[in-house]
Motif scaffolding. Structure first.
Motif, PDB file in Angstrom:
ATOM      1  N   ILE A  87       0.823  -1.208   0.000  1.00 50.30           N
ATOM      2  CA  ILE A  87       0.000   0.000   0.000  1.00 50.30           C
ATOM      3  C   ILE A  87       0.864   1.268   0.000  1.00 50.30           C
ATOM      4  CG2 ILE A  87      -1.720   1.332   1.270  1.00 50.30           C
ATOM      5  CD1 ILE A  87      -2.834  -1.068  -0.217  1.00 50.30           C
ATOM      6  N   PRO A  88       1.908   1.368   0.850  1.00 52.96           N
ATOM      7  CA  PRO A  88       2.764   2.563   0.768  1.00 52.96           C
ATOM      8  C   PRO A  88       3.407   2.734  -0.603  1.00 52.96           C
ATOM      9  CG  PRO A  88       3.146   1.417   2.835  1.00 52.96           C
ATOM     10  CD  PRO A  88       2.267   0.529   2.010  1.00 52.96           C
ATOM     11  N   LEU A  89       3.831   1.633  -1.238  1.00 55.74           N
ATOM     12  CA  LEU A  89       4.439   1.744  -2.567  1.00 55.74           C
ATOM     13  C   LEU A  89       3.406   2.192  -3.598  1.00 55.74           C
ATOM     14  CD1 LEU A  89       6.891   1.361  -4.423  1.00 55.74           C
ATOM     15  CD2 LEU A  89       6.093  -0.984  -4.820  1.00 55.74           C
ATOM     16  N   LEU A  90       2.200   1.636  -3.553  1.00 51.00           N
ATOM     17  CA  LEU A  90       1.161   2.039  -4.494  1.00 51.00           C
ATOM     18  C   LEU A  90       0.847   3.525  -4.352  1.00 51.00           C
ATOM     19  CD1 LEU A  90      -1.354  -0.961  -4.334  1.00 51.00           C
ATOM     20  CD2 LEU A  90       0.559  -0.605  -5.911  1.00 51.00           C
ATOM     21  N   SER A  91       0.829   4.006  -3.112  1.00 49.37           N
ATOM     22  CA  SER A  91       0.593   5.435  -2.888  1.00 49.37           C
ATOM     23  C   SER A  91       1.728   6.266  -3.449  1.00 49.37           C
ATOM     24  CB  SER A  91       0.424   5.710  -1.386  1.00 49.37           C
ATOM     25  OG  SER A  91      -0.691   5.022  -0.867  1.00 49.37           O
ATOM     26  N   ARG A  92       2.962   5.809  -3.244  1.00 48.52           N
ATOM     27  CA  ARG A  92       4.125   6.546  -3.754  1.00 48.52           C
ATOM     28  C   ARG A  92       4.101   6.597  -5.287  1.00 48.52           C
ATOM     29  NH1 ARG A  92       9.283   7.597  -1.813  1.00 48.52           N
ATOM     30  NH2 ARG A  92       8.224   7.742   0.198  1.00 48.52           N
ATOM     31  N   LEU A  93       3.686   5.492  -5.913  1.00 49.11           N
ATOM     32  CA  LEU A  93       3.639   5.427  -7.370  1.00 49.11           C
ATOM     33  C   LEU A  93       2.353   6.012  -7.943  1.00 49.11           C
ATOM     34  CD1 LEU A  93       5.094   1.845  -8.038  1.00 49.11           C
ATOM     35  CD2 LEU A  93       6.293   4.038  -8.035  1.00 49.11           C
ATOM     36  N   ASP A  94       1.458   6.453  -7.043  1.00 46.03           N
ATOM     37  CA  ASP A  94       0.192   7.058  -7.469  1.00 46.03           C
ATOM     38  C   ASP A  94      -0.671   6.060  -8.232  1.00 46.03           C
ATOM     39  OD1 ASP A  94      -1.657   9.115  -7.555  1.00 46.03           O
ATOM     40  OD2 ASP A  94      -0.930   9.888  -9.464  1.00 46.03           O
ATOM     41  N   LEU A  95      -0.659   4.800  -7.814  1.00 45.15           N
ATOM     42  CA  LEU A  95      -1.524   3.784  -8.403  1.00 45.15           C
ATOM     43  C   LEU A  95      -2.822   3.748  -7.612  1.00 45.15           C
ATOM     44  CD1 LEU A  95       1.025   0.898  -9.085  1.00 45.15           C
ATOM     45  CD2 LEU A  95       0.053   2.493 -10.723  1.00 45.15           C
ATOM     46  N   PHE A 137      -1.286  19.253 -11.902  1.00 50.31           N
ATOM     47  CA  PHE A 137      -1.396  19.974 -10.628  1.00 50.31           C
ATOM     48  C   PHE A 137      -2.718  19.634  -9.941  1.00 50.31           C
ATOM     49  CE2 PHE A 137      -2.624  23.385  -7.849  1.00 50.31           C
ATOM     50  CZ  PHE A 137      -1.453  23.727  -7.184  1.00 50.31           C
ATOM     51  N   ALA A 138      -3.813  19.659 -10.711  1.00 53.43           N
ATOM     52  CA  ALA A 138      -5.130  19.380 -10.132  1.00 53.43           C
ATOM     53  C   ALA A 138      -5.205  17.958  -9.589  1.00 53.43           C
ATOM     54  CB  ALA A 138      -6.215  19.615 -11.174  1.00 53.43           C
ATOM     55  N   LYS A 139      -4.665  17.019 -10.343  1.00 50.48           N
ATOM     56  CA  LYS A 139      -4.682  15.625  -9.898  1.00 50.48           C
ATOM     57  C   LYS A 139      -3.891  15.463  -8.599  1.00 50.48           C
ATOM     58  CE  LYS A 139      -3.568  10.931 -11.489  1.00 50.48           C
ATOM     59  NZ  LYS A 139      -2.697  10.601 -10.350  1.00 50.48           N
ATOM     60  N   ARG A 140      -2.705  16.044  -8.556  1.00 53.16           N
ATOM     61  CA  ARG A 140      -1.889  15.949  -7.339  1.00 53.16           C
ATOM     62  C   ARG A 140      -2.529  16.703  -6.182  1.00 53.16           C
ATOM     63  NH1 ARG A 140       3.581  17.008 -10.861  1.00 53.16           N
ATOM     64  NH2 ARG A 140       3.801  14.864 -11.632  1.00 53.16           N
ATOM     65  N   TYR A 141      -3.230  17.784  -6.490  1.00 48.53           N
ATOM     66  CA  TYR A 141      -3.939  18.538  -5.454  1.00 48.53           C
ATOM     67  C   TYR A 141      -5.019  17.665  -4.811  1.00 48.53           C
ATOM     68  CZ  TYR A 141      -6.413  22.465  -3.271  1.00 48.53           C
ATOM     69  OH  TYR A 141      -7.000  23.316  -2.375  1.00 48.53           O
ATOM     70  N   ILE A 142      -5.765  16.941  -5.646  1.00 42.99           N
ATOM     71  CA  ILE A 142      -6.782  16.021  -5.119  1.00 42.99           C
ATOM     72  C   ILE A 142      -6.133  14.913  -4.301  1.00 42.99           C
ATOM     73  CG2 ILE A 142      -8.492  14.281  -5.777  1.00 42.99           C
ATOM     74  CD1 ILE A 142      -9.184  16.071  -8.177  1.00 42.99           C
ATOM     75  N   ASP A 143      -5.032  14.341  -4.834  1.00 45.08           N
ATOM     76  CA  ASP A 143      -4.348  13.258  -4.116  1.00 45.08           C
ATOM     77  C   ASP A 143      -3.881  13.703  -2.735  1.00 45.08           C
ATOM     78  OD1 ASP A 143      -4.694  11.662  -6.330  1.00 45.08           O
ATOM     79  OD2 ASP A 143      -2.686  12.025  -7.131  1.00 45.08           O
ATOM     80  N   TYR A 201      -7.508  15.206  -0.514  1.00 42.25           N
ATOM     81  CA  TYR A 201      -8.788  14.500  -0.668  1.00 42.25           C
ATOM     82  C   TYR A 201      -9.616  14.503   0.610  1.00 42.25           C
ATOM     83  CZ  TYR A 201      -6.603  10.706   1.936  1.00 42.25           C
ATOM     84  OH  TYR A 201      -5.986   9.971   2.918  1.00 42.25           O
ATOM     85  N   MET A 202      -8.964  14.620   1.783  1.00 40.44           N
ATOM     86  CA  MET A 202      -9.688  14.551   3.053  1.00 40.44           C
ATOM     87  C   MET A 202     -10.413  15.855   3.390  1.00 40.44           C
ATOM     88  SD  MET A 202      -6.508  15.655   3.326  1.00 40.44           S
ATOM     89  CE  MET A 202      -5.601  14.100   3.288  1.00 40.44           C
ATOM     90  N   ASP A 203     -10.167  16.905   2.623  1.00 41.65           N
ATOM     91  CA  ASP A 203     -10.843  18.184   2.849  1.00 41.65           C
ATOM     92  C   ASP A 203     -12.140  18.250   2.054  1.00 41.65           C
ATOM     93  OD1 ASP A 203      -8.677  18.895   4.399  1.00 41.65           O
ATOM     94  OD2 ASP A 203      -7.667  19.971   2.774  1.00 41.65           O
ATOM     95  N   GLU A 204     -12.973  19.224   2.391  1.00 44.78           N
ATOM     96  CA  GLU A 204     -14.192  19.443   1.613  1.00 44.78           C
ATOM     97  C   GLU A 204     -13.808  20.172   0.331  1.00 44.78           C
ATOM     98  OE1 GLU A 204     -18.064  20.195   3.717  1.00 44.78           O
ATOM     99  OE2 GLU A 204     -16.696  20.928   5.259  1.00 44.78           O
ATOM    100  N   LEU A 205     -13.791  19.454  -0.785  1.00 42.33           N
ATOM    101  CA  LEU A 205     -13.363  20.024  -2.062  1.00 42.33           C
ATOM    102  C   LEU A 205     -14.531  20.071  -3.041  1.00 42.33           C
ATOM    103  CD1 LEU A 205      -9.930  18.233  -2.683  1.00 42.33           C
ATOM    104  CD2 LEU A 205     -10.322  20.512  -1.749  1.00 42.33           C
ATOM    105  N   LEU A 233     -11.978  12.357  -7.436  1.00 39.75           N
ATOM    106  CA  LEU A 233     -11.878  12.667  -6.015  1.00 39.75           C
ATOM    107  C   LEU A 233     -12.539  11.579  -5.170  1.00 39.75           C
ATOM    108  CD1 LEU A 233     -11.426  14.509  -3.525  1.00 39.75           C
ATOM    109  CD2 LEU A 233     -13.543  15.703  -4.169  1.00 39.75           C
ATOM    110  N   ASN A 234     -13.741  11.176  -5.558  1.00 33.35           N
ATOM    111  CA  ASN A 234     -14.450  10.156  -4.784  1.00 33.35           C
ATOM    112  C   ASN A 234     -13.776   8.794  -4.881  1.00 33.35           C
ATOM    113  OD1 ASN A 234     -16.452  11.756  -3.635  1.00 33.35           O
ATOM    114  ND2 ASN A 234     -17.783  11.590  -5.428  1.00 33.35           N
ATOM    115  N   GLU A 235     -13.178   8.459  -6.030  1.00 33.01           N
ATOM    116  CA  GLU A 235     -12.466   7.185  -6.140  1.00 33.01           C
ATOM    117  C   GLU A 235     -11.229   7.178  -5.253  1.00 33.01           C
ATOM    118  OE1 GLU A 235     -11.721   5.571  -9.955  1.00 33.01           O
ATOM    119  OE2 GLU A 235     -13.862   5.352 -10.416  1.00 33.01           O
ATOM    120  N   VAL A 236     -10.521   8.311  -5.188  1.00 32.26           N
ATOM    121  CA  VAL A 236      -9.376   8.414  -4.282  1.00 32.26           C
ATOM    122  C   VAL A 236      -9.842   8.232  -2.842  1.00 32.26           C
ATOM    123  CG1 VAL A 236      -7.615   9.987  -3.359  1.00 32.26           C
ATOM    124  CG2 VAL A 236      -7.999   9.851  -5.821  1.00 32.26           C
TER     125      VAL A 236
END
Length: 282
Positions: free
Chosen positions: A100-108, A177-183, A186-190, A222-225
């Protein structure tokens, strides 16, 4: 590589304390197909060696050919079927406490499509892992743990290099930028407007960029993340459904549960119970 026209499959009795472990590996030379409406128990990677196949990941479909591949996260619904008689694939499933940490690092996220792969080299590595797994002893498990990690890095790196060589693919800075911003937030009200403002583009342009690159809207992404992180918390923690919803950006329990069911096909409680039963069986 085993001879053609023989379907092969090896499943390992694994050591769960390993950071990465190969759960199963195999290949298929004749009209390969698979149906996993509730997802697969382990993370899944497949490469297309010859021919063409159709992948359905969640609500989206992808036509894949030689040199393509795909990653599907555990418990995410998917299916694939051949589109040509010469379709030939090779695959592996894997897990481990460091995955899981690796998948997060690789943005999978829930799934990813790979292009421009060197399938000969990847197939050779998978075949080596297959033959090592036949022994099924502790040394083989340690070796395949290292090989699994290396395979994940290799397939991701090859695909990233292919993306950078492909004109226009993922090159839009506002989209990235937008994708990384969501990543990251994501825990905020966006809202779509907030994400667009952060990327300095209009909400309409933001929506077009996400549909062009990910075949979904920014809010869907956003919801899938959020659901991906929620599934990890449901599997790995004893937090309540309300607490998990709040941690992934939902402050109304009903909205969290309804969104989770719409995207994942089951309620958070049902998902947690299925994951608990699966873990007890293994």
């Amino acid at each position: 590589m085993p001879s053609k026209n023989i379907n092969s499959y090896t499943e390992l009795n694994v050591e769960y304390e390993l950071p990465f472990y190969l759960r199963s590996t195999g290949y298929n030379d004749s009209t390969p197909s698979a149906e996993h409406p509730n997802g697969y128990l382990y993370h899944y990677i497949c490469i297309v060696l010859e021919g063409k196949c159709l992948l359905k990941a969640g609500r989206y479909s992808f036509h894949l050919g030689k040199g393509d591949g795909f990653f599907i996260r555990s418990h995410f619904p998917f299916s694939y079927s051949s589109l040509s008689k010469d379709c030939r694939i090779q695959w592996l499933t894997f897990d481990g406490y460091a995955v899981i940490p690796l998948l997060s690092r690789l943005d999978l996220q829930n799934y990813m499509i790979f292009h421009n792969l060197d399938c000969d080299s990847l197939s050779h590595k998978l075949s080596n892992m297959y033959y090592i797994s036949i022994n099924n002893d502790f040394t083989s498990k340690l070796n395949n743990s290292a090989f699994t990690y290396q395979f994940l890095v290799d397939i991701y790196t090859q695909s990233e290099q292919g993306i950078h060589r492909s004109e226009g693919a993922y090159k839009n800075k506002a989209f990235l930028f937008a994708k990384r911003y969501i990543d990251q937030f994501y825990m905020d009200e966006l809202s779509q407007s907030q994400i667009a403002d952060a990327a300095h583009i209009s909400p309409q342009h933001l929506c077009r960029l996400f549909k062009q690159n990910l075949h979904m809207t920014p809010i869907r992404y956003l919801n899938e993340v959020r659901m991906d992180h929620a599934k990890t918390l449901l599997e790995k923690t004893s937090l309540s459904i309300v607490q998990i919803g709040e941690k992934v950006g939902f402050f109304t329990p009903h909205y969290f549960s309804s969104t989770f069911r719409r995207i994942c096909g089951k309620t958070p409680s049902e998902y947690r119970e299925i994951a608990r039963i699966a873990a007890n069986r293994n």
